[in-house]
Design a protein around this motif. Structure first.
Motif, short mmCIF file in Angstrom:
data_model
loop_
_atom_site.label_atom_id
_atom_site.label_comp_id
_atom_site.label_asym_id
_atom_site.label_seq_id
_atom_site.Cartn_x
_atom_site.Cartn_y
_atom_site.Cartn_z
N LYS A 248 1.72 -7.88 -0.87
CA LYS A 248 2.10 -8.45 -2.15
C LYS A 248 0.87 -8.77 -3.01
O LYS A 248 1.02 -9.06 -4.20
CB LYS A 248 2.92 -9.72 -1.93
CG LYS A 248 4.26 -9.46 -1.28
CD LYS A 248 5.04 -10.75 -1.09
CE LYS A 248 6.36 -10.47 -0.40
NZ LYS A 248 7.15 -11.72 -0.20
N ALA A 249 -0.30 -8.74 -2.42
CA ALA A 249 -1.52 -9.03 -3.17
C ALA A 249 -2.15 -7.77 -3.75
O ALA A 249 -3.04 -7.88 -4.61
CB ALA A 249 -2.52 -9.74 -2.25
N TYR A 250 -1.74 -6.61 -3.30
CA TYR A 250 -2.45 -5.38 -3.66
C TYR A 250 -2.50 -5.14 -5.16
O TYR A 250 -3.54 -4.74 -5.71
CB TYR A 250 -1.79 -4.17 -3.00
CG TYR A 250 -1.84 -4.12 -1.49
CD1 TYR A 250 -2.49 -5.10 -0.74
CD2 TYR A 250 -1.23 -3.08 -0.80
CE1 TYR A 250 -2.52 -5.05 0.65
CE2 TYR A 250 -1.27 -3.01 0.59
CZ TYR A 250 -1.91 -3.98 1.30
OH TYR A 250 -1.94 -3.92 2.67
N HIS A 251 -1.38 -5.35 -5.84
CA HIS A 251 -1.30 -4.96 -7.26
C HIS A 251 -2.24 -5.78 -8.13
O HIS A 251 -2.68 -5.31 -9.19
CB HIS A 251 0.14 -5.08 -7.76
CG HIS A 251 0.62 -6.50 -7.90
ND1 HIS A 251 0.60 -7.18 -9.09
CD2 HIS A 251 1.12 -7.37 -6.97
CE1 HIS A 251 1.08 -8.40 -8.91
NE2 HIS A 251 1.40 -8.54 -7.64
N PHE A 252 -2.58 -7.00 -7.71
CA PHE A 252 -3.49 -7.83 -8.51
C PHE A 252 -4.84 -7.14 -8.68
O PHE A 252 -5.46 -7.21 -9.75
CB PHE A 252 -3.69 -9.19 -7.85
CG PHE A 252 -2.50 -10.11 -7.92
CD1 PHE A 252 -2.14 -10.71 -9.12
CD2 PHE A 252 -1.75 -10.38 -6.79
CE1 PHE A 252 -1.06 -11.57 -9.18
CE2 PHE A 252 -0.67 -11.23 -6.84
CZ PHE A 252 -0.30 -11.82 -8.04
N ILE A 253 -5.32 -6.51 -7.61
CA ILE A 253 -6.64 -5.88 -7.65
C ILE A 253 -6.64 -4.70 -8.60
O ILE A 253 -7.54 -4.53 -9.41
CB ILE A 253 -7.07 -5.47 -6.23
CG1 ILE A 253 -7.11 -6.70 -5.32
CG2 ILE A 253 -8.42 -4.76 -6.24
CD1 ILE A 253 -7.34 -6.38 -3.86
N ARG A 254 -5.59 -3.87 -8.49
CA ARG A 254 -5.51 -2.73 -9.40
C ARG A 254 -5.42 -3.17 -10.85
O ARG A 254 -6.01 -2.56 -11.74
CB ARG A 254 -4.31 -1.86 -9.01
CG ARG A 254 -4.59 -0.91 -7.87
CD ARG A 254 -3.38 -0.06 -7.54
NE ARG A 254 -2.51 -0.72 -6.58
CZ ARG A 254 -1.24 -1.06 -6.79
NH1 ARG A 254 -0.69 -0.82 -7.97
NH2 ARG A 254 -0.53 -1.64 -5.86
N GLU A 255 -4.67 -4.23 -11.11
CA GLU A 255 -4.55 -4.74 -12.48
C GLU A 255 -5.91 -5.21 -12.99
O GLU A 255 -6.29 -4.95 -14.14
CB GLU A 255 -3.54 -5.88 -12.52
CG GLU A 255 -2.10 -5.43 -12.30
CD GLU A 255 -1.14 -6.60 -12.11
OE1 GLU A 255 -1.60 -7.77 -12.22
OE2 GLU A 255 0.03 -6.35 -11.83
N ASP A 256 -6.66 -5.92 -12.13
CA ASP A 256 -7.99 -6.40 -12.53
C ASP A 256 -8.92 -5.25 -12.88
O ASP A 256 -9.77 -5.37 -13.77
CB ASP A 256 -8.61 -7.20 -11.38
CG ASP A 256 -8.38 -8.69 -11.53
OD1 ASP A 256 -7.59 -9.08 -12.41
OD2 ASP A 256 -8.98 -9.46 -10.77
N LEU A 257 -8.78 -4.14 -12.17
CA LEU A 257 -9.67 -3.00 -12.37
C LEU A 257 -9.15 -2.03 -13.43
O LEU A 257 -9.75 -0.98 -13.67
CB LEU A 257 -9.87 -2.26 -11.04
CG LEU A 257 -10.62 -3.07 -9.97
CD1 LEU A 257 -10.53 -2.37 -8.62
CD2 LEU A 257 -12.07 -3.27 -10.37
N GLY A 258 -8.02 -2.37 -14.03
CA GLY A 258 -7.46 -1.52 -15.07
C GLY A 258 -6.88 -0.23 -14.57
O GLY A 258 -6.80 0.76 -15.32
#
Length: 292
Positions: free
Chosen positions: A226-236
């Motif tokens: 459930k945490a994975y998408h936060f990283i992708r969002e941060d990196l655009g």
């Protein structure tokens, strides 16, 4: 004001806050509790960055240069240097199942988005009389930190723990220098963990560290998908709506269209050798033992 109206008003006063409270708890439990932490302290951010810079990570994007010490010396030295691109560090140990899951699912997405994926592997310290690493693991950790071989990391990661014999790798336990490297990997964690806790990071593995679009240092204890998408969002990077929604709502696989799931085994392409690194040291059977 009749009695019926009063009853409805009382029910409204009771039910609405209860619904709001339940909704907030569900949002926190299913989304916000997995959000990454920003390292707000400049001192701690600088200390963490220094640790990462000094750690001997492995990466498929590492480039090799051959330098000479001078025209008369005839001595050449192979050195490595990082590629100038965005990066994500993953801190892991040998049998960390959530670490493997993150690599399988997210590394292909990050690499496709031009992000360098850097692995910092460490050997866990013993817990009293309980051994938490094997001689083969310690020898491999020392070799990874010394020679930074992505090929070796691939071979080690893809082998079953009981099948990995660390062939043609010097035994770290028989070598003071290599044993020192193993302890250096542990000291990396011993220095990193307090800095993370200062920022209220719950230290759990994998630890994923990156910088967002505002150049802020961010940390995730990504034991849950459930945490994975936060990283992708941060990196655009673009998200995978189907996978992200399934992860958040715990939808079973049989509700998803056939073929929408990529198995862990098929994601091994994320560990393919990077261009230009095909000449990496051979650690397979028959190869010469490592030295430094």
């Amino acid at each position: 004001m009749n009695r019926k109206f009063l009853l409805w008003a009382m029910a409204f006063v009771v039910i609405c806050p209860a619904l709001f409270g339940v909704g907030y708890w569900v949002w926190w439990d299913q989304v916000q509790r997995y959000a990454p932490v920003t390292i707000a302290s400049p001192t701690d951010a600088a200390a963490i960055t220094s640790l990462l810079t000094r750690a001997d990570y492995v990466s498929p994007d590492f480039q090799k240069d051959v330098l000479t010490t001078g025209p008369a010396s005839g001595i050449t030295t192979a050195v490595t240097k990082p590629v100038d691109k965005r990066w994500v560090y993953l801190v892991t140990y040998r049998d960390c199942a959530p670490c493997r899951a993150y690599e399988d699912v997210e590394f292909p997405r990050l690499q496709a988005g031009g992000v360098e994926t850097r692995i910092v592997a460490f050997a866990r310290e013993d817990n009293g009389n309980v051994k938490q690493s094997t001689p083969e693991e310690r020898s491999t950790i020392a070799e990874l930190w010394l020679n930074r071989s992505w090929l070796l990391y691939q071979q080690w990661r893809n082998a079953a723990p009981e099948a990995w014999k660390a062939e043609n790798i010097a035994v770290a336990d028989n070598d003071l220098a290599r044993s020192g490297v193993v302890w250096a990997s542990r000291d990396f964690i011993n220095q990193l963990a307090p800095l993370l806790r200062n920022s209220k990071v719950n230290v759990a593995y994998p630890i994923v560290i990156w910088r967002n679009k505002n150049n802020e240092l961010r940390v995730c204890s990504c034991a849950s998908n459930k945490a994975y998408h936060f990283i992708r969002e941060d990196l655009g990077l673009p998200g995978d709506l189907e996978t992200d929604v399934k992860d958040l709502l715990h939808l079973p696989k049989n509700l998803m269209p056939f073929g929408s799931e990529t198995s862990a085994s098929s994601s091994s392409s994320s560990l393919a050798p990077a261009p230009g690194l095909s000449a990496d040291k051979d650690y397979g059977p028959g190869a010469a033992p490592s030295s430094f």
